[in-house]
Design a protein around this motif. Structure first.
Motif: not given
Length: 187
Positions: A8-15, A25-27, A42-45
């Protein structure tokens, strides 16, 4: 294909427009004959959850640094200190609608050369007292900088005075008030 233990990991995304989002995300890495052959994800906001966590951490830090005690009040003017006032402005900006009124107090006449620190202190105390009296108890007043006084108005309802009228009243009151040092009136 054999799955490898998931992660499991949480990503910081910059648009591209600058918005920051957080995705949890679950990887699962898929293998075939001992070699990686793919990834199932699978990912969740979780942006709202992450921002709430960050705000909670910020508030905990704020409470540890700036407790509502005597240290947050300037002993001379009885207004909030600059650090505490800056933090209140930041909190108000994040959580409420409102306005910040900043008033500069520079006398139009020269201050006497022999003006002592305690004379300056008495003058600052008089300005702080007048500022509190005009602003009222429902607003937060504080020192913004030397010679700069701030009033934070965060509750804008029908009964509250509009910030531009409060600013005009503050300036008018400070201009009409006669401050004196060594029996000499300052304009």
């Amino acid at each position: 294909m054999e799955p490898v233990p998931s992660g499991k990991v949480t990503f910081r995304a910059v648009r591209p427009h600058g918005g920051v989002y957080y995705v949890h995300c679950h990887l699962e890495i898929l293998t075939m004959a001992g070699r990686s052959s793919g990834i199932f994800a699978s990912g969740q906001d979780v942006t709202a959850l992450e921002r709430a966590r960050q705000e909670s951490r910020r508030l905990a830090t704020r409470n540890a640094m700036l407790c509502s005690d005597v240290a947050a009040e300037d002993l001379l003017t009885r207004l909030h200190t600059r650090d505490y006032f800056t933090d209140e402005v930041d909190r108000g900006r994040r959580t409420a609608d409102g306005a910040l009124v900043v008033v500069a107090t520079e006398p139009t006449t020269r201050l006497p050369v022999d003006l002592a620190d305690e004379d300056r202190d008495r003058l600052a105390a008089a300005i702080g007292e007048l500022l509190r009296a005009v602003s009222g108890a429902e607003v937060t007043c504080g020192l913004a900088d030397p010679g700069l006084w701030g009033v934070l108005v965060t509750r804008l309802d029908e009964r509250a005075e509009a910030p531009k009228f409060l600013a005009a009243r503050l300036v008018d009151t400070l201009r009409r008030h006669l401050f004196s040092v060594h029996q000499e009136t300052l304009a």
